[in-house]
Design a protein around this motif. Structure first.
Motif, PDB file in Angstrom:
ATOM      1  N   LEU A   1      17.360  24.817  24.512  1.00  0.00           N
ATOM      2  CA  LEU A   1      17.865  23.579  23.895  1.00  0.00           C
ATOM      3  C   LEU A   1      18.609  22.737  24.925  1.00  0.00           C
ATOM      4  N   TYR A   2      19.424  23.386  25.734  1.00  0.00           N
ATOM      5  CA  TYR A   2      20.179  22.695  26.777  1.00  0.00           C
ATOM      6  C   TYR A   2      19.225  22.016  27.761  1.00  0.00           C
TER       7      TYR A   2
ATOM      8  N   THR B   1      16.180  20.968  27.388  1.00  0.00           N
ATOM      9  CA  THR B   1      15.395  19.852  26.856  1.00  0.00           C
ATOM     10  C   THR B   1      16.235  18.699  26.321  1.00  0.00           C
ATOM     11  N   SER B   2      17.561  18.861  26.318  1.00  0.00           N
ATOM     12  CA  SER B   2      18.384  17.769  25.800  1.00  0.00           C
ATOM     13  C   SER B   2      19.597  17.476  26.683  1.00  0.00           C
ATOM     14  N   CYS B   3      20.574  18.337  26.694  1.00  0.00           N
ATOM     15  CA  CYS B   3      21.863  18.091  27.361  1.00  0.00           C
ATOM     16  C   CYS B   3      21.745  17.957  28.881  1.00  0.00           C
TER      17      CYS B   3
ATOM     18  N   CYS C   1      21.641  14.591  31.186  1.00  0.00           N
ATOM     19  CA  CYS C   1      22.836  13.777  31.440  1.00  0.00           C
ATOM     20  C   CYS C   1      24.029  14.593  31.935  1.00  0.00           C
TER      21      CYS C   1
ATOM     22  N   GLY D   1      22.588  12.927  18.009  1.00  0.00           N
ATOM     23  CA  GLY D   1      21.857  14.184  18.121  1.00  0.00           C
ATOM     24  C   GLY D   1      21.672  14.647  19.551  1.00  0.00           C
ATOM     25  N   GLY D   2      22.217  13.902  20.494  1.00  0.00           N
ATOM     26  CA  GLY D   2      22.089  14.306  21.894  1.00  0.00           C
ATOM     27  C   GLY D   2      20.653  14.534  22.325  1.00  0.00           C
ATOM     28  N   GLN D   3      19.741  13.863  21.683  1.00  0.00           N
ATOM     29  CA  GLN D   3      18.307  14.010  21.932  1.00  0.00           C
ATOM     30  C   GLN D   3      17.828  15.429  21.645  1.00  0.00           C
ATOM     31  N   CYS D   4      18.512  16.123  20.743  1.00  0.00           N
ATOM     32  CA  CYS D   4      18.139  17.492  20.386  1.00  0.00           C
ATOM     33  C   CYS D   4      17.824  17.550  18.896  1.00  0.00           C
ATOM     34  N   ALA D   5      16.589  17.260  18.548  1.00  0.00           N
ATOM     35  CA  ALA D   5      16.175  17.279  17.144  1.00  0.00           C
ATOM     36  C   ALA D   5      16.190  18.688  16.569  1.00  0.00           C
TER      37      ALA D   5
ATOM     38  N   CYS E   1      18.482  20.985  17.221  1.00  0.00           N
ATOM     39  CA  CYS E   1      19.836  21.547  17.219  1.00  0.00           C
ATOM     40  C   CYS E   1      20.478  21.476  15.839  1.00  0.00           C
TER      41      CYS E   1
END
Length: 119
Positions: free
Chosen positions: A43-44, A46-48, A51, A93-97, A99
């Motif tokens: 998850l990290y 692919t999203s966090c 940035c 959503g931090g670009q994390c659908a 999560c």
């Protein structure tokens, strides 16, 4: 009077010997950091990571305690709300659908260098 100064000076010296905050990670270290849990690491990644592992994005870098301390003092509930609702340049959503709220909490703790909730 002199006797009162000595204990105060000694206490001041001892307080300076307390634990120091870890230095922020280097850019290479920030890029390489991942949560220990494989699912959270995915998850990290692919999203966090886009940035929070790249200097100059405006996001606090992963494991940079100094950058996270002011934010973290507002409380985990505020950080969770910012992750879910979006805040400033942070997208909703931090670009994390994928999560869930507990995922966001764990990812926030990881990035802030506070995997131990007591910290």
């Amino acid at each position: 009077m002199r006797r009162a100064i000595v204990p105060a000076a000694f206490a001041l010296v001892l307080s300076a010997c307390g634990p120091k905050a870890a230095p922020p990670p280097t850019p290479a270290e920030a890029l390489a950091l991942r949560p220990a849990d494989a699912r959270l690491a995915g998850l990290y990644e692919t999203s966090c990571h886009a940035c929070h592992a790249v200097a100059g994005t405006g996001a606090p870098l992963v494991h940079d305690r100094a950058a996270w301390d002011g934010r973290y003092k507002r409380g985990e509930a505020v950080l969770l709300d910012h992750a879910i609702q979006g805040f400033n340049a942070m997208p909703a959503g931090g670009q994390c659908a994928a999560c869930a709220p507990d995922d966001f909490k764990a990812l926030i703790r990881f990035m802030a260098g506070r995997e131990d909730p007591a910290k």
